[in-house]
Design a protein around this motif. Structure first.
Motif, short mmCIF file in Angstrom:
data_model
loop_
_atom_site.label_atom_id
_atom_site.label_comp_id
_atom_site.label_asym_id
_atom_site.label_seq_id
_atom_site.Cartn_x
_atom_site.Cartn_y
_atom_site.Cartn_z
N ARG A 2 0.84 -1.20 0.00
CA ARG A 2 0.00 0.00 0.00
C ARG A 2 0.87 1.24 0.00
NH1 ARG A 2 0.35 2.76 4.59
NH2 ARG A 2 0.93 1.71 6.52
N SER B 22 2.24 4.82 1.33
CA SER B 22 2.36 5.42 2.66
C SER B 22 1.20 6.39 2.88
CB SER B 22 3.69 6.16 2.78
OG SER B 22 4.77 5.30 2.55
N THR B 23 0.82 6.56 4.14
CA THR B 23 -0.25 7.48 4.50
C THR B 23 0.23 8.38 5.64
OG1 THR B 23 -1.25 6.13 6.25
CG2 THR B 23 -1.92 5.65 3.97
N GLY C 81 1.15 8.12 -2.21
CA GLY C 81 0.73 8.89 -1.04
C GLY C 81 1.80 9.83 -0.52
N ARG D 275 0.80 13.67 0.14
CA ARG D 275 -0.07 13.86 1.31
C ARG D 275 0.71 13.68 2.61
NH1 ARG D 275 -4.26 10.69 2.52
NH2 ARG D 275 -3.47 8.87 1.38
N CYS D 276 1.59 12.69 2.64
CA CYS D 276 2.40 12.47 3.85
C CYS D 276 3.28 13.66 4.16
CB CYS D 276 3.27 11.23 3.66
SG CYS D 276 2.37 9.66 3.62
#
Length: 275
Positions: free
Chosen positions: A173, A175-176, A203, A206-207
């Protein structure tokens, strides 16, 4: 700090045609990233076979090419990343041979390996005396706690900056921003050295916006991510830097100049200031 990490040690031209791997392409990328808003370039170099290398002469060639393009307007940071090829002794020797302006060091790759901790500590004191800008890379809260413990034992001198890595190569996935939460700035009662974040996958942006909003510094580029936030192939490292700078502008967060970054890095953090 708005750092550009344009290549890393794993990706090849097959992964992205704009990946800079030669001194000339690194120099062009440096100039483009500087214009886009970067103040530091995190540099990996490759050998004649295109493999990750810590060879000091290869680094010097790349750094000379970059300096010819951007002068002192970027901080140039070398890596000691092992990538399974280098022992701790070889990593230390590479830095001693190069004496870079700035260097990133992975805590897990230096301590508890083939060099006694006391010798690693002596090496780090050498860097401090030379005013090398040292950044310690940690991949988890446990590694950060180990870094703090080593500093408390006097094995790691200050001032230093920390880089939190969100995610891993091959992670299923993206990163968040939630991946920041285990680290010190988000844990009550735990002080943090000046810190930055980098992130894997689409991501990434956003991170990094989240990290900057919470007082961190940021690193972006093709080393960890080749995609736009929409999942499309990114155009260039400079475009990734520009996207991040533009996303930070409404938050009134602006990159320092390289000279401002140098001064900030060498100034001990104020541990009495409220957090």
């Amino acid at each position: 700090m708005l750092a550009a990490a344009p290549n890393g040690g794993r990706h090849t031209a097959q992964d992205h045609p704009a990946l800079p791997l030669t001194p000339a392409s690194l120099a062009r990328t440096a100039a483009e990233c500087l214009d886009a808003g970067a103040n530091l370039l995190h540099v990996h170099v490759r050998d004649a076979q295109g493999r990750h290398t810590l060879d000091a002469a290869t680094y010097r060639e790349a750094f000379a090419a970059i300096r010819s393009e951007v002068g002192e307007r970027l901080v140039l940071q070398a890596t000691t990343e092992a990538l399974g090829r280098y022992s701790a002794a070889e990593q230390l020797a590479a830095v001693r041979g190069l004496r870079p302006e700035a260097v990133s060091l992975a805590v897990a790759e230096l301590f508890g390996r083939d060099v006694p901790d006391a010798d690693v500590a002596a090496f780090l004191r050498e860097l401090q005396l030379d005013q090398v800008l040292v950044q310690y890379i940690v991949y988890s809260a446990a590694e950060e706690q180990r870094l703090v413990a080593l500093a408390q034992r006097g094995l790691i001198p200050g001032p230093f900056w920390t880089l939190y890595v969100l995610g891993r190569y091959g992670q299923a996935r993206p990163s968040t921003p939630a991946d920041l939460l285990p680290f010190a700035p988000f844990s009550a009662g735990r002080a943090a050295a000046p810190w930055a974040a980098c992130a894997f996958g689409q991501g990434e942006l956003r991170c990094l916006v989240a990290a900057a909003a919470f007082g961190g510094h940021v690193q972006i580029g093709f080393e960890n991510n080749l995609l736009t936030p929409e999942g499309e192939p990114a155009t260039s490292n400079a475009e990734q830097v520009r996207r991040l700078r533009n996303a930070l502008t409404p938050l009134n967060i602006m990159p320092m100049s390289a000279d401002e970054l140098r001064r900030a890095w060498l100034t001990p953090p104020d541990r009495t200031a409220p957090r």
